[in-house]
Design a protein around this motif. Structure first.
Motif, PDB file in Angstrom:
ATOM      1  N   UNK A 106       1.201  35.888  33.481  1.00 32.48           N
ATOM      2  CA  UNK A 106       1.285  35.578  34.898  1.00 32.48           C
ATOM      3  C   UNK A 106      -0.053  35.019  35.368  1.00 32.48           C
ATOM      4  N   UNK A 107      -0.001  33.947  36.127  1.00 32.99           N
ATOM      5  CA  UNK A 107      -1.239  33.341  36.630  1.00 32.99           C
ATOM      6  C   UNK A 107      -1.905  34.274  37.639  1.00 32.99           C
ATOM      7  N   UNK A 108      -3.149  34.641  37.369  1.00 34.45           N
ATOM      8  CA  UNK A 108      -3.897  35.510  38.270  1.00 34.45           C
ATOM      9  C   UNK A 108      -5.234  34.852  38.611  1.00 34.45           C
ATOM     10  N   UNK A 109      -5.584  34.888  39.878  1.00 34.99           N
ATOM     11  CA  UNK A 109      -6.847  34.322  40.328  1.00 34.99           C
ATOM     12  C   UNK A 109      -7.997  35.218  39.901  1.00 34.99           C
ATOM     13  N   UNK A 110      -9.119  34.600  39.531  1.00 38.23           N
ATOM     14  CA  UNK A 110     -10.296  35.338  39.093  1.00 38.23           C
ATOM     15  C   UNK A 110     -11.445  35.083  40.058  1.00 38.23           C
ATOM     16  N   UNK A 111     -12.566  35.728  39.801  1.00 38.20           N
ATOM     17  CA  UNK A 111     -13.767  35.503  40.627  1.00 38.20           C
ATOM     18  C   UNK A 111     -14.610  34.364  40.083  1.00 38.20           C
ATOM     19  N   UNK A 161     -25.386  35.947  47.062  1.00 36.77           N
ATOM     20  CA  UNK A 161     -24.244  35.992  46.151  1.00 36.77           C
ATOM     21  C   UNK A 161     -24.771  35.898  44.721  1.00 36.77           C
ATOM     22  N   UNK A 162     -24.482  36.917  43.918  1.00 40.03           N
ATOM     23  CA  UNK A 162     -24.924  36.939  42.525  1.00 40.03           C
ATOM     24  C   UNK A 162     -23.829  36.349  41.652  1.00 40.03           C
ATOM     25  N   UNK A 163     -24.213  35.359  40.815  1.00 39.93           N
ATOM     26  CA  UNK A 163     -23.255  34.711  39.930  1.00 39.93           C
ATOM     27  C   UNK A 163     -23.766  34.746  38.495  1.00 39.93           C
ATOM     28  N   UNK A 164     -22.827  34.716  37.561  1.00 36.95           N
ATOM     29  CA  UNK A 164     -23.159  34.548  36.152  1.00 36.95           C
ATOM     30  C   UNK A 164     -22.903  33.102  35.775  1.00 36.95           C
ATOM     31  N   UNK A 165     -23.929  32.442  35.272  1.00 35.19           N
ATOM     32  CA  UNK A 165     -23.815  31.038  34.867  1.00 35.19           C
ATOM     33  C   UNK A 165     -24.277  30.961  33.415  1.00 35.19           C
ATOM     34  N   UNK A 166     -23.297  30.912  32.513  1.00 36.02           N
ATOM     35  CA  UNK A 166     -23.647  30.965  31.105  1.00 36.02           C
ATOM     36  C   UNK A 166     -24.208  32.333  30.762  1.00 36.02           C
ATOM     37  N   UNK A 209     -10.812  30.105  39.935  1.00 32.75           N
ATOM     38  CA  UNK A 209     -10.114  29.732  38.711  1.00 32.75           C
ATOM     39  C   UNK A 209      -8.969  30.713  38.489  1.00 32.75           C
ATOM     40  N   UNK A 210      -8.030  30.341  37.661  1.00 33.54           N
ATOM     41  CA  UNK A 210      -6.936  31.254  37.348  1.00 33.54           C
ATOM     42  C   UNK A 210      -6.708  31.306  35.847  1.00 33.54           C
ATOM     43  N   UNK A 211      -6.245  32.452  35.378  1.00 31.08           N
ATOM     44  CA  UNK A 211      -5.961  32.646  33.956  1.00 31.08           C
ATOM     45  C   UNK A 211      -4.580  33.262  33.819  1.00 31.08           C
ATOM     46  N   UNK A 215     -19.103  29.069  37.547  1.00 30.84           N
ATOM     47  CA  UNK A 215     -19.866  30.237  37.995  1.00 30.84           C
ATOM     48  C   UNK A 215     -18.926  31.414  38.222  1.00 30.84           C
ATOM     49  N   UNK A 216     -19.344  32.591  37.759  1.00 29.62           N
ATOM     50  CA  UNK A 216     -18.559  33.798  37.989  1.00 29.62           C
ATOM     51  C   UNK A 216     -19.266  34.672  39.010  1.00 29.62           C
ATOM     52  N   UNK A 217     -18.608  34.909  40.132  1.00 33.43           N
ATOM     53  CA  UNK A 217     -19.202  35.726  41.194  1.00 33.43           C
ATOM     54  C   UNK A 217     -19.052  37.204  40.809  1.00 33.43           C
TER      55      UNK A 217
END
Length: 427
Positions: free
Chosen positions: A151-156, A223-228, A263-265, A194-196
């Motif tokens: 099922x398509x679920x939205x992510x951060x 806002x803290x994000x993970x980039x790579x 994004x969605x997965x 970017x992942x929030x």
């Protein structure tokens, strides 16, 4: 060519769903000893049929439904032995004509195999079996997709960033008008991927909760994000902007605006997730069916040339056309197209289940309601030691059934015309 193939495949799927529905009625009726004289897919003139033992199986010309014919659907009049009570009232004529038509099919050797003679719980099973077959098919399709495909679920994680601020009231939301300010996300340096992980000092693992936090904020927010492999802190100056409401996209409200899309997965669901998701589908389907009368003005407007909404009611023609459109989508994989078509077919079966369970004749739910009422009457009579009131006479409701049928036919024709002159499209 793919559109035509898709239309044919989806149309065949709909006919099989109808046949599957009627098979539920057929098997349970025979299981309880009720004589079934016909099993038909479609209405009108018979195109093909074959008789085996006592039942004629066939396909009729108009493929917009199906039926089985059981003998003794209505009980005889209580005063049958005293002669027929004459009346010229239209509703009385309807009642007696329906009763006579049902009685003509009963031969002396089959007098004990009539539908009305079965106990109420057996009649309930027979009438509920059709819609339940549609529910079973819908659950199997949905469960297979949800557990096997996901099922398509939205992510951060960030999928895209708005270049500028465009109000929900703007005519063209796809372009940045001259002088439009950059979106807070673009100004803060967000990038796709970017992942929030934190918003305003709080961690978030769900897009739903993060979205609520964004819409409830204004001003400078860290806002803290993970980039790579890096973890960065970006500072965005959120603004107040008019955007579609979460509970009703047709309504707008002023909320905090950041300017990015998640994004969605695809996430495979467990049994609990399947139950929750299908439960939500059933609730949404019931809501849409309740709203059908409200959609008449929209359908009339669509026939007149106005834009037809994506959630407008569709019939077999419209649903088949959507199926053809899905199969012809070049931008998605063949597997994704087939999954979408299966989802559409499951949704149709879910609609057939909910619609047919409505407690009104001539729908299956009307017969179920009659059997339930009979059970209540007989139980009450037994409790207070009164004579058995006998079977509930559904023939008395035939004028109402005819009226409902006319409404259904009129609505179906309205939807059919809208599907032909102004169809719902996915493009």
């Amino acid at each position: 060519m793919l559109v035509i193939v898709g239309i044919v495949l989806f149309f065949v799927g709909l006919l099989l769903s109808i046949a599957w529905h009627e098979l539920g009625h057929l098997l349970t009726a025979k299981m309880f000893g009720v004589k079934v004289t016909q099993y038909m897919v479609g209405f009108g003139r018979t195109v093909w049929s074959r008789k085996t033992a006592e039942t004629e199986y066939g396909v009729k010309l108009i493929p917009f439904g199906g039926f089985i014919r059981m003998i003794g659907m209505f009980p005889p009049k209580r005063d049958e032995e005293y002669g027929r009570t004459a009346s010229s009232a239209p509703w009385r004529v309807m009642i007696e004509d329906a009763r006579e038509a049902a009685a003509e099919e009963v031969t002396p050797e089959d007098a004990h195999r009539q539908f009305y003679q079965r106990k109420p719980w057996k009649r309930i099973i027979v009438m509920a079996a059709g819609p339940i077959m549609n529910l079973i098919l819908a659950v199997l399709i949905f469960a297979g997709i949800l557990m096997g495909y996901g099922k398509a679920e939205l992510t951060t994680s960030v999928s895209s960033i708005s270049e500028c601020v465009v109000s929900a009231d703007a005519q063209d939301k796809g372009t940045c008008p001259p002088g439009a300010p950059p979106s807070p996300a673009a100004a803060a340096g967000f990038r796709p991927g970017d992942k929030i992980v934190e918003f305003d000092g709080k961690p978030y693992g769900s897009w739903t909760e993060l979205q609520k936090a964004i819409r409830g904020s204004a001003g400078s927010v860290p806002i803290v994000v993970e980039r790579g492999d890096q973890r960065l802190t970006l500072h965005a100056d959120l603004i107040q902007d008019r955007q579609p409401a979460l509970d009703d996209p047709k309504r707008t409200e002023v909320v905090g605006f950041l300017g990015l899309s998640p994004d969605q997965v695809m996430v495979r669901q467990d049994v609990g997730g399947v139950v929750r998701t299908i439960g939500g589908f059933v609730s949404l389907t019931a809501q849409k069916i309740v709203e059908l009368p409200q959609r008449v003005p929209d359908l009339i407007s669509a026939i007149g040339g106005q834009e037809r909404s994506a959630d407008s009611p569709v019939g077999i023609v419209g649903a088949s056309r959507i199926g053809g459109e899905v199969l012809s989508m070049d931008q998605v994989s063949v597997g994704a197209r087939l999954i979408t078509m299966l989802n559409l077919l499951a949704a149709v079966n879910l609609s057939l289940f909910v619609m047919n369970m409505l407690p009104i004749l001539p729908l299956d739910g009307g017969h179920i309601a009659g059997a339930l009422w009979e059970s209540v009457r007989r139980g009450f009579a037994k409790l207070v030691r009164r004579p058995d009131p006998g079977p509930f006479d559904t023939a008395r409701l035939m004028p109402l059934a005819y009226g409902v049928t006319l409404i259904f036919i009129a609505y179906s024709l309205l939807v059919l015309v809208a599907d032909v002159v102004n169809p719902v499209t996915l493009m």
